[in-house]
Design a protein around this motif. Structure first.
Motif, mmCIF file in Angstrom:
data_model
loop_
_atom_site.group_PDB
_atom_site.id
_atom_site.type_symbol
_atom_site.label_atom_id
_atom_site.label_comp_id
_atom_site.label_asym_id
_atom_site.label_seq_id
_atom_site.Cartn_x
_atom_site.Cartn_y
_atom_site.Cartn_z
ATOM 1 N N GLN A 548 -5.313 11.827 6.419
ATOM 2 C CA GLN A 548 -4.492 12.685 5.573
ATOM 3 C C GLN A 548 -4.033 13.925 6.337
ATOM 4 O OE1 GLN A 548 -6.429 13.905 1.952
ATOM 5 N NE2 GLN A 548 -4.537 14.646 1.016
ATOM 6 N N GLY A 558 1.422 14.564 -1.907
ATOM 7 C CA GLY A 558 -0.023 14.748 -1.806
ATOM 8 C C GLY A 558 -0.814 13.545 -2.287
ATOM 9 N N ASP A 559 -0.550 13.041 -3.508
ATOM 10 C CA ASP A 559 -1.321 11.928 -4.053
ATOM 11 C C ASP A 559 -1.093 10.661 -3.247
ATOM 12 O OD1 ASP A 559 -2.300 13.597 -5.964
ATOM 13 O OD2 ASP A 559 -0.860 12.979 -7.519
ATOM 14 N N SER A 560 0.161 10.372 -2.905
ATOM 15 C CA SER A 560 0.449 9.149 -2.162
ATOM 16 C C SER A 560 -0.126 9.221 -0.752
ATOM 17 C CB SER A 560 1.962 8.894 -2.103
ATOM 18 O OG SER A 560 2.629 9.977 -1.471
ATOM 19 N N ARG A 562 -2.879 10.790 0.109
ATOM 20 C CA ARG A 562 -4.315 10.545 -0.010
ATOM 21 C C ARG A 562 -4.593 9.060 -0.208
ATOM 22 N NH1 ARG A 562 -8.944 12.540 1.901
ATOM 23 N NH2 ARG A 562 -10.638 11.414 0.885
ATOM 24 N N GLN A 563 -3.776 8.420 -1.034
ATOM 25 C CA GLN A 563 -3.971 6.992 -1.280
ATOM 26 C C GLN A 563 -3.775 6.189 0.000
ATOM 27 O OE1 GLN A 563 -1.504 5.464 -4.425
ATOM 28 N NE2 GLN A 563 -2.253 3.357 -4.206
ATOM 29 N N ASP A 593 5.117 6.234 2.910
ATOM 30 C CA ASP A 593 4.585 5.481 1.772
ATOM 31 C C ASP A 593 4.915 4.001 1.900
ATOM 32 O OD1 ASP A 593 3.576 7.798 0.704
ATOM 33 O OD2 ASP A 593 5.317 8.172 -0.577
#
Length: 720
Positions: A548, A558-560, A562-563, A593
C-alpha cells in the motif's frame, strides 16, 4: 632591497626597534605559503598560427584549448583551476618571458598542470624542440625552445603536484632528456609529491591536431557518464585507461595512445592535477562504523517523498513506521546490557531491511540531520533504538573470515595490525578484537548481516562469533577464557537466511535440537540466543502495508489500494522482494485497480519473482530496450564478483559474452536500463573507486545465474 621574484617574499629593510626585517619577512613568508598552498593552476602554452595559412591547424589548437579549459576550469567546479594562458607565441623570447612573468619556476600551490601544444621537432641529438613561427629550421638551438626547458621549469617548481601534457609531433622523444633532468631534482621533491609527464605522440609520430581534442572531448564525456569513477581526483592510469577505451581496438586510432614519459606518482595514486569531471559526492546518512549495513540515503528519501503526498503530514512513510513488531523487539534487545539476537527468515523476507533500519536509526549523525527529524519523532518510540546503541555494523556478503574481522576492527576504529610472514591474519585479528573487548569500557553492539552470503560462513561462526560467547553472556566461559569483571559487555545482532519451519512447528525457544544449516550452527554456539523470524504468518499484514505504501494514496483510491495490497500480500507472502516488485508495477500502472484485478497478473504473482521479472522484461521491450539485452545486462551484474559490476567497458563486455554477441549501442542500452522499470532490480555500491551495480537481492541474483530458468519465456507476447 631585492624585489619579489617568482613568488618569493621580498626581503625588507630592518624595521623599528624590537622588530627586524627578517622577522617581518618570516611572518610574510608564512602567510604567503598558507595562502598559496591550496592554489591550483593551469598553464597553457599553445602555438596557434605558424603564418602558413593553415586555418585547420589553428582551429584544431583552439579546440584543444577549449576542451582543456572545459575539463580543468569548469564553472561550478568545487576546486577549479586558475587558467593562465600564454599570450601569442612567435619566437623563443615569448616563451621565456611567459615562464618568467607567470613565475612558473617559483610557483607554489597544491597542483600545477602545464599543457603544451604546437609543432615539435626532434633534433640530431634527439633533443625535442617546440617549434615557433620564427624558428629557423637550421638553427633550432637559437630560434626554437627546448621543450624540456618548459617541462623542467614546472617539475622543479614549488608546486606539490605537477602534471605536464605535451601534444606536439614526436612528443615522446623527450623521454631520454627528462630522465636525465629528473635526476637533478631533489630526492625529497621527487618523492614528496607527484611529478608526471604525458605525451600524446610517439617519438616518430606527427601530431594530429584535430584527433587529440576530439578523443579528449569524448574521454571527458565518458568520465562524466559511463566511467562512473567515484573519487574527486583521478590517477594518470585512470586518464590513460579511459583514453584507450575511447580509441577502441582500431589499429589506426590506437596509434594515438597516450605515453607516460615520466611516472612520478605511481599507477594508482590519485593526483590533484586531474579533477574528476564525473565526481558526484555521495551523501552519507550515517557514520563509517555503521555504513556497510545502514539504509542508503536515496532509499530513505524515496519513502519521505512518497509520504509527502499523503493526507497526514505526520505520516513518516513505511521506512519509519513499517514492521513495528520487529522494530519493537530489536529496540528492546538493544536496550539490554548483553546478549545475542538472531534475525532470520527465508530469502527475500526483509531481514536486511529490518537490520538496516535499526542501524540507521541508532546513528547519531542520522538523528542530528534536520531532514529526518520530524519523521523520526513521529515514529513509535518503542521502535527507535537508543542513540549510539549500535557500535559497529558489518556486511559479510562475499567476505572471508579475515575480511570480516578486519571490517569489524576498522568499524571499531582499530586499524588491523599488519601480519608478519609467519602470522595467521585470522588469529592476529581475532586476538586484537578480543583484547579490545577485554578492556573496561562501554557496552559494545556488533551487527553482522548477510552471514549466509559470506565466502566461508561456517568459519565465520567458528572463528569470529564463537570466541565472543564469554562477552555476550550467551554461554558459560569456555576453559581458558577469562571473564574480567569490568570487561566490555557485548550485544550481537546477526542476520542469517534460513528455511521456514512448518506452520505446526514454530522455532523452538531453547536448544537448537536438530535444526540444520547456519541457523543451527549459530544456536549451538549461542544456545540462549533469542530468535526473531521475518517470515512469521503475521508478516502478511506487514507486506500489505508495504505494498500500500509503494502504490501510494495519490495513485489509487484508499479502499481499493488497500484491497489490492491485501490481494498481493496473500500471493507473495513471505517475500518482501516480490511485494516490492509487484507494488512498483502497480504504482507505475495507468490503472492500478484494473491491474490488481487482472487474473493473468495475479497468476504472475503466484509464480513469484520469475513471473514479475518476465512482465517487466516484456514492458521494457515495448519501451525500446530489447528484452534479451536487458536480461543479459541484469545477468552480467548477477555474475559480478565483489560489490558489483562497473559500467565503463566491463558491463558491456560481460553482457555481450552472455548474449553471444556484442551489445549494440551498449552505453545507450545501459542508460536505458538504469532509467527503466528494471532499475528497481539493481542496487549500486562503490568498489575500487568505481560505481558498481548488482541485483537488489541475493535471491534475485541466484535466479539470474540459474541456467535452468528461461526468463524470456512468453516475453514476446503482449504484456499483462
Amino acid at each position: 632591497m631585492r624585489g619579489r621574484a617568482g613568488g618569493l617574499v621580498r626581503i625588507g629593510e630592518p624595521g623599528d626597534a624590537g622588530d627586524t626585517g627578517q622577522a617581518t619577512a618570516g611572518r610574510a613568508s608564512v602567510n604567503t605559503v598558507e595562502e598559496d598552498s591550496a592554489r591550483r593552476t593551469l598553464l597553457t602554452l599553445a602555438v596557434r598560427d605558424y603564418g602558413d595559412g593553415d586555418t585547420e591547424f589553428t582551429a584544431g589548437i583552439d579546440e584543444q584549448l577549449s576542451v582543456v579549459a572545459d575539463w580543468w576550469c569548469a564553472p561550478g567546479a568545487p576546486e577549479p583551476f586558475t587558467h593562465v594562458p600564454a599570450p601569442e607565441l612567435r619566437e623563443r623570447y615569448d616563451v621565456e618571458r611567459f615562464l618568467h612573468e607567470s613565475e612558473v619556476r617559483e610557483m607554489r600551490g597544491r597542483a600545477l598542470v602545464v599543457f603544451i601544444t604546437g609543432h615539435g621537432q626532434l633534433g640530431a641529438s634527439r633533443t625535442h624542440f617546440l617549434q615557433l613561427p620564427r624558428t629557423e629550421p637550421r638553427r633550432q638551438l637559437a630560434t626554437a625552445i627546448r621543450t624540456s626547458e618548459i617541462v623542467a621549469a614546472a617539475l622543479d617548481s614549488r608546486a606539490e603536484h605537477v602534471l605536464v601534457v605535451i601534444n606536439t609531433c614526436y612528443a615522446a622523444g623527450i623521454a631520454e632528456e627528462l630522465e636525465k633532468l629528473h635526476q637533478e631534482i631533489l630526492p625529497s621533491r621527487r618523492t614528496g609529491g607527484s611529478l608526471d609527464v604525458v605525451a600524446t605522440c610517439a617519438h616518430d609520430q606527427l601530431v594530429q591536431v584535430r584527433q587529440f581534442p576530439s578523443v579528449l572531448r569524448r574521454v571527458l564525456e565518458r568520465l562524466r557518464t559511463t566511467a562512473q569513477i567515484t573519487t574527486p581526483w583521478l590517477s594518470v592510469a585512470h586518464l590513460m585507461t579511459e583514453f584507450e577505451s575511447e580509441l577502441g581496438t582500431d589499429t589506426e586510432r590506437r596509434k594515438h595512445r597516450l605515453k607516460r614519459v615520466l611516472d612520478g606518482g605511481g599507477q594508482t595514486a590519485l593526483t590533484p592535477c586531474l579533477p574528476n569531471p564525473g565526481y558526484r559526492p555521495l551523501r552519507e546518512l550515517v557514520g563509517p562504523a555503521r555504513r556497510q549495513v545502514a539504509t542508503p540515503a536515496d532509499e530513505v528519501d524515496h519513502w519521505l517523498d512518497r509520504a509527502s503526498g499523503r493526507p497526514q503530514e505526520t505520516d513518516p512513510g513505511w521506512y519509519f513506521s513499517g514492521r513495528e513488531a520487529l522494530g519493537r523487539a530489536i529496540t528492546a534487545f538493544l536496550g539490554r546490557p548483553r546478549g545475542v539476537l538472531l534475525l532470520t527468515g527465508t530469502a527475500g523476507s526483509g531481514k536486511s531491511a529490518v537490520l538496516a533500519r535499526a542501524v540507521t536509526l541508532s546513528d547519531p549523525l542520522f538523528r542530528d540531520d534536520p531532514r529526518y527529524g520530524r519523521a523520526l519523532r513521529s515514529a513509535a518510540p518503542e521502535t527507535v533504538p537508543p542513540e549510539g546503541s549500535v557500535t559497529a555494523a558489518v556486511l559479510a556478503r562475499h567476505r572471508t573470515v579475515s575480511d570480516v574481522l578486519g571490517d569489524l576492527l576498522r568499524a571499531l576504529e582499530l586499524p588491523p595490525r599488519p601480519a608478519g610472514p609467519t602470522d595467521d591474519p585470522v588469529e592476529l585479528r581475532r586476538a586484537q578484537l578480543l583484547a579490545h573487548l577485554d578492556e573496561p569500557g562501554d557496552p559494545v553492539t556488533l551487527v553482522l548481516d548477510g552471514l549466509d552470503e559470506s565466502v566461508e560462513p561456517f568459519r565465520v561462526v567458528r572463528d569470529v562469533l564463537a570466541p565472543l560467547t564469554a562477552h555476550c553472556g550467551a554461554a558459560p566461559a569456555l576453559p581458558g577464557q577469562r571473564r574480567a569483571e569490568r570487561q566490555r559487555s557485548l550485544r550481537l545482532l546477526i542476520g542469517v537466511r534460513s528455511s521456514r519451519p512448518r506452520a505446526d512447528h514454530a522455532a523452538p525457544p531453547g536448544p537448537a535440537g536438530r535444526e540444520a544449516g547456519l541457523l543451527g550452527a549459530l544456536r549451538e554456539v549461542f544456545p540462549t540466543a533469542s530468535v526473531l523470524r521475518t517470515d512469521e504468518t503475521d508478516s502478511e499484514s506487514d507486506i500489505a502495508d508495504y505494498v500500500q505504501a509503494l502504490v501510494g494514496a495519490e495513485t489509487s483510491g484508499g479502499d481499493s489500494t488497500r484491497q489490492a495490497a491485501e490481494t498481493v500480500a496473500k500471493r507473495v507472502w513471505p517475500s518482501f522482494l516480490d511485494a516490492r516488485l509487484a507494488g512498483e508495477q502497480l504504482h507505475h500502472a495507468s490503472d492500478p485497480d484494473a491491474l490488481a484485478g487482472n487474473p493473468d497478473w495475479l497468476d504472475l504473482l503466484q509464480a513469484g519473482t520469475i513471473g514479475l521479472l518476465r512482465r517487466d522484461l516484456a514492458l521494457v521491450e515495448d519501451e525500446g530496450l530489447p528484452a534479451e539485452v536487458a536480461l543479459a545486462l541484469l545477468r552480467a551484474a548477477a555474475f559480478a564478483l565483489g560489490a558489483g559490476i562497473p559500467w565503463s567497458d566491463v558491463w558491456p563486455a560481460v553482457a555481450g559474452a552472455l548474449l553471444g554477441r556484442p551489445v549494440e549501442e551498449s552505453d545507450r542500452m545501459i542508460e536505458n536500463l538504469l532509467k527503466s522499470r528494471l532499475a528497481g532490480y539493481l542496487a549500486h555500491d562503490d568498489e575500487d573507486d568505481r560505481l558498481v551495480y548488482r541485483p537488489a537481492h541475493e535471491a534475485l541474483a541466484e535466479l539470474l545465474r540459474d541456467p535452468r530458468q528461461d526468463l524470456l519465456a512468453g516475453v514476446g507476447g503482449d504484456a499483462v
